[in-house]
Design a protein around this motif. Structure first.
Motif, mmCIF file in Angstrom:
data_model
loop_
_atom_site.group_PDB
_atom_site.id
_atom_site.type_symbol
_atom_site.label_atom_id
_atom_site.label_comp_id
_atom_site.label_asym_id
_atom_site.label_seq_id
_atom_site.Cartn_x
_atom_site.Cartn_y
_atom_site.Cartn_z
ATOM 1 N N THR A 216 0.815 -1.220 0.000
ATOM 2 C CA THR A 216 0.000 0.000 0.000
ATOM 3 C C THR A 216 0.844 1.263 0.000
ATOM 4 O O THR A 216 0.520 2.243 -0.675
ATOM 5 N N LYS A 217 1.938 1.252 0.773
ATOM 6 C CA LYS A 217 2.751 2.462 0.899
ATOM 7 C C LYS A 217 4.234 2.130 0.925
ATOM 8 O O LYS A 217 4.644 1.015 1.280
ATOM 9 N N ILE A 218 5.018 3.136 0.527
ATOM 10 C CA ILE A 218 6.474 3.091 0.646
ATOM 11 C C ILE A 218 6.859 4.262 1.536
ATOM 12 O O ILE A 218 6.565 5.416 1.212
ATOM 13 N N PRO B 160 2.620 1.914 -6.214
ATOM 14 C CA PRO B 160 1.888 1.572 -7.444
ATOM 15 C C PRO B 160 1.988 0.067 -7.698
ATOM 16 O O PRO B 160 2.608 -0.397 -8.661
ATOM 17 N N ALA B 161 1.368 -0.705 -6.809
ATOM 18 C CA ALA B 161 1.622 -2.147 -6.723
ATOM 19 C C ALA B 161 1.252 -2.912 -7.988
ATOM 20 O O ALA B 161 1.848 -3.957 -8.271
ATOM 21 N N LYS B 162 0.295 -2.420 -8.758
ATOM 22 C CA LYS B 162 -0.147 -3.145 -9.950
ATOM 23 C C LYS B 162 0.557 -2.675 -11.215
ATOM 24 O O LYS B 162 0.279 -3.175 -12.307
ATOM 25 N N GLU B 163 1.463 -1.729 -11.079
ATOM 26 C CA GLU B 163 2.144 -1.163 -12.241
ATOM 27 C C GLU B 163 3.439 -1.919 -12.531
ATOM 28 O O GLU B 163 3.881 -2.755 -11.740
ATOM 29 N N PRO B 164 4.082 -1.630 -13.674
ATOM 30 C CA PRO B 164 5.329 -2.318 -14.020
ATOM 31 C C PRO B 164 6.427 -2.083 -12.986
ATOM 32 O O PRO B 164 6.406 -1.106 -12.229
ATOM 33 N N ALA B 165 7.402 -2.974 -12.993
ATOM 34 C CA ALA B 165 8.468 -2.955 -11.999
ATOM 35 C C ALA B 165 9.174 -1.613 -11.918
ATOM 36 O O ALA B 165 9.480 -1.114 -10.825
ATOM 37 N N GLU B 166 9.436 -0.998 -13.065
ATOM 38 C CA GLU B 166 10.169 0.262 -13.082
ATOM 39 C C GLU B 166 9.404 1.371 -12.368
ATOM 40 O O GLU B 166 10.004 2.250 -11.730
ATOM 41 N N ASN B 167 8.084 1.350 -12.457
ATOM 42 C CA ASN B 167 7.273 2.370 -11.792
ATOM 43 C C ASN B 167 7.318 2.215 -10.276
ATOM 44 O O ASN B 167 7.328 3.207 -9.546
#
Length: 321
Positions: free
Chosen positions: A14-16, A36-43
């Motif tokens: 949920t958070k960093i 942005p847990a559902k986004e690509p690794a780089e994001n």
């Protein structure tokens, strides 16, 4: 210049969060971004980099001697990689390498988030002074870490004590980790709400809170379905705790995370179920207590793991003027 601080990073689904932490466990400066847990690794890495960069821009950054990272897991502390169940874009992701692009040559300690919470609660929280304890987080997931013989025991990869993926129902639902009937699949806040909704529970008001927090309010008011959802969660937790205690022996369980904020709605059935599952003489009467560090437990613990890591600059006694 004195180097007396650790840069701590806490990565969850949920958070960093990040903070500069001193040798007493005080947070001097804190920043946070959504994951942005559902986004690509780089994001996801970009969000981590944003947090770490914000720390490097603080006036106290020159005092930082090391970096501690507690991440949702599993992690591999030997390789510096992470594969969080709740961040699907990160599989064997080189997190330490990515963080070092911002922090440079500072030593980095990586542990699972459960181990970080255990280190924090042992240093500054509810497990302080305990020699043997299991510290758990019950939130969107279920994690844990072990204090044995007075020390954090993260294991070779940093995952020891990860109680959320002990199977307590071998015919149970498939867990995202690949197992069946895991403690997390039954006891997490997400799955408390899932079970209650499937059993017919609904918030009192249209559009009301349909999360575990809403189920907890209903349980406190006596709603039978909500009570059953929490009793089911408590039994799964008790089964996992009893199994772990049988293997390694401890006297205390510290429970934090969002679901623990339900108070006796969770703790009362948990203590009752633990009395049923932990029956051997050496695991009876395990103390169950709430965590004390709240949402900062992961940050304090990431710093604590760093201070106690024998391979870090700090622990070798090199910190100073």
């Amino acid at each position: 210049m004195t180097t007396d601080l650790v840069a701590a990073v806490d990565i969850g689904g949920t958070k960093i969060a990040g903070a500069l932490v001193d040798a007493t466990g005080e947070l001097l400066h804190r920043v946070q971004r959504p994951t942005p847990a559902k986004e690509p690794a780089e994001n996801v890495l970009r969000a981590v980099t944003d947090v770490v960069t914000a720390l490097t821009e603080h006036d106290a950054w020159p005092r930082v001697a090391a970096v501690g990272i507690g991440s949702a897991g599993p992690v591999d502390a030997r390789l510096g990689t992470v594969s969080p169940v709740n961040i699907p874009g990160w599989r064997d992701f080189p997190l330490v390498e990515g963080v070092r692009k911002t922090t440079g040559a500072l030593p980095v300690t990586l542990v699972g988030d459960g181990a970080a919470i255990a280190a924090g609660e042992h240093w500054r929280g509810a497990a302080r002074g305990r020699t043997n304890a299991l510290c758990m987080v019950v939130s969107t997931g279920v994690g844990g870490g072990l204090i044995l013989d007075g020390r954090l025991r993260p294991g070779p990869t940093g995952n020891a004590g990860h109680i959320g993926h002990i199977s307590v129902d071998f015919n149970g639902d498939l867990c995202p980790c690949g197992g069946r009937g895991c403690v997390e699949r039954i006891a997490s806040g997400t799955n408390i709400a899932r079970y209650a909704l499937a059993a017919g529970w609904r918030p009192a008001e249209p559009g009301g809170d349909a999360t575990a927090a809403g189920v907890a309010v209903a349980a406190a008011a006596g709603d039978p379905v909500a009570l059953e959802a929490f009793d089911r969660s408590a039994r799964a937790l008790a089964a996992g705790i009893a199994a772990t205690a049988t293997l390694v022996e401890f006297e205390t369980v510290v429970i934090g995370g969002g679901v623990s904020q339900s108070g006796e709605v969770l703790f009362a059935p948990l203590r009752r179920a633990l009395g049923e599952y932990a029956t051997l003489p050496f695991v009876r009467n395990i103390e169950v207590v709430p965590a004390q560090l709240g949402t900062d437990a992961g940050l304090v613990g990431a710093a604590a793991a760093c201070w106690s890591d024998p391979d870090t600059f700090l622990a070798r006694g090199a910190a100073g003027n």
